[in-house]
Design a protein around this motif. Sequence first.
Motif: not given
Length: 97
Positions: A19-42
């Motif tokens: 559960a705690g890891f998932a919260e950290r993962m959400r934050g990581a995916v959110e910030v990576l998703g704002r980067q140029k060239g990003f397409v998708s994440a799962r």
Amino acid sequence: MVELVFVVIRFRVGESAQAGFAERMRGAVEVLGRQKGFVSARVGRNVDDPELLALTLEFENIGSYRRALSPYEVKLAAVPLLSEALDEPTAYEDFLT
């Protein structure tokens, strides 16, 4: 022509810590998703080994992926989490399309 690169990053996380890891993962995916060239994440959990989690990312090309790891906000939110990944190669190019 877009030359997609997909990234598979695996983690071993005890079920009680997920559960705690998932919260950290959400934050990581959110910030990576704002980067140029990003397409998708799962993010997924292995059906046979529930402590094995995987993050898959798609970027337009390998340069976009590598540059996406450089911004300060990514170093704060994503790099610490990514450093907990299993030690194995992560970036792949399409082999069969």
